[in-house]
Design a protein around this motif. Structure first.
Motif, PDB file in Angstrom:
ATOM      1  N   THR A 535      11.757   6.606  -4.281  1.00 26.47           N
ATOM      2  CA  THR A 535      10.615   5.740  -3.961  1.00 26.47           C
ATOM      3  C   THR A 535       9.290   6.457  -4.239  1.00 26.47           C
ATOM      4  N   PRO A 536       8.970   6.718  -5.493  1.00 29.25           N
ATOM      5  CA  PRO A 536       7.746   7.464  -5.786  1.00 29.25           C
ATOM      6  C   PRO A 536       6.475   6.647  -5.560  1.00 29.25           C
ATOM      7  N   LEU A 537       5.386   7.345  -5.321  1.00 27.83           N
ATOM      8  CA  LEU A 537       4.035   6.772  -5.298  1.00 27.83           C
ATOM      9  C   LEU A 537       3.862   5.666  -4.252  1.00 27.83           C
ATOM     10  N   GLY A 538       4.631   5.741  -3.157  1.00 29.76           N
ATOM     11  CA  GLY A 538       4.449   4.778  -2.084  1.00 29.76           C
ATOM     12  C   GLY A 538       5.357   3.572  -2.133  1.00 29.76           C
ATOM     13  N   LEU A 539       6.248   3.485  -3.121  1.00 27.79           N
ATOM     14  CA  LEU A 539       7.259   2.433  -3.091  1.00 27.79           C
ATOM     15  C   LEU A 539       8.131   2.615  -1.849  1.00 27.79           C
ATOM     16  N   TYR A 599      -7.399   5.157   2.925  1.00 29.44           N
ATOM     17  CA  TYR A 599      -6.228   4.437   2.441  1.00 29.44           C
ATOM     18  C   TYR A 599      -6.601   3.129   1.747  1.00 29.44           C
ATOM     19  N   GLY A 600      -7.727   2.535   2.131  1.00 30.57           N
ATOM     20  CA  GLY A 600      -8.075   1.212   1.640  1.00 30.57           C
ATOM     21  C   GLY A 600      -8.621   1.169   0.234  1.00 30.57           C
ATOM     22  N   LYS A 608       0.601   9.627  -3.090  1.00 31.39           N
ATOM     23  CA  LYS A 608       1.930   9.497  -2.493  1.00 31.39           C
ATOM     24  C   LYS A 608       2.058   8.217  -1.668  1.00 31.39           C
ATOM     25  N   TYR A 609       0.929   7.596  -1.287  1.00 29.09           N
ATOM     26  CA  TYR A 609       0.941   6.343  -0.538  1.00 29.09           C
ATOM     27  C   TYR A 609       0.353   5.185  -1.345  1.00 29.09           C
ATOM     28  N   LEU A 610       0.092   5.381  -2.609  1.00 30.61           N
ATOM     29  CA  LEU A 610      -0.708   4.436  -3.388  1.00 30.61           C
ATOM     30  C   LEU A 610      -0.124   3.021  -3.384  1.00 30.61           C
TER      31      LEU A 610
END
Length: 724
Positions: A535-539, A599-600, A608-610
């Motif tokens: 689950t890369p990049l926040g998936l 985050y917004g 990592k949360y994109l």
């Protein structure tokens, strides 16, 4: 307990500490391996520093300390170290002021006053002109914790000079949650069946129960919830209370309290009432009576863990009441016994929301300050469900009047289950060190759960156990490291993943410098590797349905939309990701302004949360200069490559550790490499149907068609939730 049974337990215990050289190393002893030190120079040094020991007192905890000290020193130093009556030079003395005249005579009062009930002190000092090592504590259980820590110093080859160790737990309730069912299946369990043999209890007390208690006490865990949060009311009946009491009797000398899960509808199901309304006097009376009955069986019963109004579980909302109404009813029942109620915040209503990530905050934030003092709200580390990576839960810091306790998952439900090497301490550490900004910069999640940020009257942390009947307890040898790391961080959330890994490796495998360096590198990089190939990049939440095994980004036919994968990744021809910014569900608004601002905005949101917070075009330009599509593909490939690198590194420790555990981990790494490729190929094949873009250079092409991956079926995958 009969004399024969006591003898059987003692024989088994000694066989675990002093195994025959021809016996295979099966991992049963966990990190409590008291084998003879192989460094002769260090061995001779320790032998001159510990010529004898003294530990007086007859309490059960002090007897456990005495047994552990005797077994540990004799095993590690290769000879029986005598328990001495007269303190001589190079003597180890352990005890409390009440149990030991030597400890009482030492000038340790100021240091002991800072340790509270469970802390301990280890120090070099002088007694009657003799050099001694003192292990001192305010309570007998503190002595036991100190003994385990001292043995760890020897196991990890630390110097025993200039000692001045003062350690006290920063969190009060340090609990394991067993998702074990009364039929011995384990929900999300990947190490065999439940270790609780309910059929044979209370008459037969498996020696494994004592070893379980030893292992937990060695890392400071002081509570265990015996049964699944998806509760069965039968555990509250006399038939099972008698069995739970037998376990509590075994655990008590090791400082471990027993807790039970309370099914909210128990008054109806086993009590014969027509309602479970928490404001009903007859329901309140039933619970008061039931609690009194429990404490007759288990005088030090810890209290209840409750899952209510979530995933079909009954709760106060069935009667138009709030979570506070339900929790407070149970809290009043256990209050006079100093029990607590751990009320889970993992809730989502039958009505599908615009964003399930917002539900727990929406339900619990308005209730802040309305709970009884002995209620702790148990909050998962993230807002969805133990995903490989989640931003910290917005409830942390948002309820200053209500103690919040952390819920981590140790069992690897979403992290490769029983065969992937994934050291979870870096993930735990990432969450604990996250800054909520609840009281400005530095308001970390760790400070929320240890109670220091809001001056909570109590504190707690829970870990969903990965323990089963497999001989090595956790299925995967490295699964033991996550149990160990959880306990260490529960004691002190400020510890580092690296330091914990070094301890565990030295106690579990070897202190060989090259081996420690290699294994530590594998462990510290393993979580990021898994995130990359899953689950890369926040998936998130793109696993197979039900069993949660393997990739399933195409999952869409489920009873609820928020049980599907497509609900979360929202891939379409334009792009991918869940928009939780102001233009979407606005879940970012549940965080404090500093965090919400970061985050917004895609420009400031950590990559990592994109895709957790933003739906972005396939050609969105990343910080690397790559398009989003290429970056996703490269991350998947990087995850696969990292596993292959782990395989190469593991090969380098052959001969430096035992052959049996080396072979098992090697085989599991082969499975992990195959499944990492499977995740990469399945996910990229599916997402490519939306991006319409070729697989980038440097990324291996999928081995099979998308249809092949979609048609794979796993009807008997382990750990599936039972349906009563």
């Amino acid at each position: 307990m009969t004399h024969t049974l006591k003898l059987l337990r003692l024989v088994l215990f000694f066989s675990l500490i002093f195994p025959l050289k021809l016996a295979a190393e099966d991992g049963y002893r966990l990190w409590l391996r008291y084998d003879l030190l192989t460094d002769q120079q260090l061995l001779n040094t320790y032998r001159t520093q510990i010529k004898g020991w003294q530990l007086k007192g007859e309490s059960a905890s002090l007897q456990a300390s005495r047994q552990e000290l005797s077994l540990g020193l004799s095993g590690l130093l290769g000879k029986q170290i005598a328990e001495v009556e007269i303190v001589d030079d190079a003597t180890l003395v352990a005890g409390t002021v009440a149990s030991s005249s030597v400890i009482a005579s030492l000038d340790l009062g100021e240091q002991l006053s800072t340790l509270a009930d469970e802390g301990f002190l280890i120090t070099n000092t002088r007694y009657q002109d003799k050099n001694i090592i003192a292990i001192a504590a305010n309570t007998d259980i503190g002595v036991l914790y100190g003994v385990f820590h001292f043995l760890k110093l020897i196991q990890t080859q630390h110097a025993l000079t200039h000692l001045n160790i003062q350690s006290t737990p920063q969190i009060r309730h340090r609990v394991l949650n067993h998702w074990d069912n009364l039929d011995r299946t384990v929900e999300r369990g990947y190490a065999g069946f439940s270790i609780w043999d309910w059929h044979k209890l209370p008459t037969y007390e498996d020696p494994r129960y004592t070893d379980y208690a030893r292992a937990n006490a060695s890392i400071g865990i002081n509570g265990t919830v015996l049964t699944n949060v998806n509760a069965n009311a039968l555990v509250l009946t006399p038939q099972y209370l008698e069995k739970a009491a037998a376990l509590a009797n075994i655990f008590r000398p090791y400082g471990i309290k027993v807790y039970l899960t309370a099914r909210f509808s128990a008054p109806v199901e086993i009590g014969g009432l027509q309602t479970a309304d928490p404001l009903s006097p007859e329901v309140q009376a039933w619970w008061n009576s039931k609690v009194s009955e429990i404490y007759e069986y288990i005088p030090d019963f810890g209290g209840f863990l409750v899952k209510a109004n979530s995933e079909g579980q009954p709760g106060p909302q069935n009667y138009g009441r709030t979570h506070a109404d339900g929790a407070n009813m149970l809290a009043e029942a256990v209050a006079e016994h100093e029990g607590v109620v751990m009320w889970r915040a993992f809730v989502y209503s039958e009505d599908e929301p615009d964003d399930r990530a917002k539900q727990a905050y929406n339900e619990f934030k308005p209730l802040d300050g309305s709970f009884k003092d002995n209620v702790l709200i148990q909050v998962k580390n993230g807002a969805i469900d133990f995903q490989p990576r989640e931003p910290f839960h917005p409830l942390f810091g948002a309820m200053p009047e209500t103690p919040l306790m952390m819920e981590f998952q140790i069992t690897q439900e979403y992290l490769g289950q029983g065969t992937h090497l994934v050291y979870l301490a870096p993930m735990y550490e990432e969450v604990l060190r996250a800054d909520t900004y609840a009281k400005g910069e530095g308001s970390t999640v760790a400070k929320v759960i240890d109670g220091s940020l809001h001056n909570y009257n109590t504190s707690g942390i829970a870990g969903v156990a990965n323990i089963g009947t497999d001989r090595n307890w956790t299925g995967h040898i490295f699964g033991q490291a996550n149990w160990y790391a959880y306990g260490r961080l529960a004691w002190n959330p400020q510890l580092s993943s690296e330091d914990i890994a070094e301890e565990w490796i030295g106690m579990t495998f070897s202190n060989n410098e090259a081996a420690v360096k290699t294994i530590k590198s594998m462990m510290l990089n393993s979580h990021e590797a898994l995130v990359n190939y899953m689950t890369p990049l926040g998936l998130h939440h793109i696993m197979g349905a039900g069993h949660h095994y393997g990739p399933g980004p195409w999952v869409k036919k489920m009873p609820r939309a928020d049980w599907t994968s497509v609900y979360y990744h929202r891939a379409d021809e334009k792009g991918i990701g869940f928009d939780r910014s102001k233009s979407g569900s606005n879940a970012v608004a549940q965080y404090f302004p500093e965090v919400a601002k970061k985050y917004g905005d895609p420009a400031s949101c950590p990559e990592k949360y994109l895709l957790w917070f933003h739906h972005l075009d396939w050609d969105y330009q990343m910080a690397s200069g790559n398009t989003l599509w290429k970056e996703i593909a490269l991350h998947y490939q990087k995850g696969v490559d990292s596993v292959r690198q782990m395989q190469q590194h593991w090969q380098n420790v052959e001969g430096k550790i035992d052959a049996e555990r080396f072979a098992q981990v090697k085989a599991f790494l082969e499975i992990q490499e195959q499944e990492a490729v499977w995740w990469k190929d399945a996910c990229l094949s599916y997402f490519q149907t939306f991006s319409k873009l070729p697989i980038p250079e440097g990324v291996e092409k999928p081995e099979e068609s998308l249809e092949h991956y979609q048609n794979l079926s796993f009807p008997f995958a382990p750990g599936i939730r039972p349906r009563w």
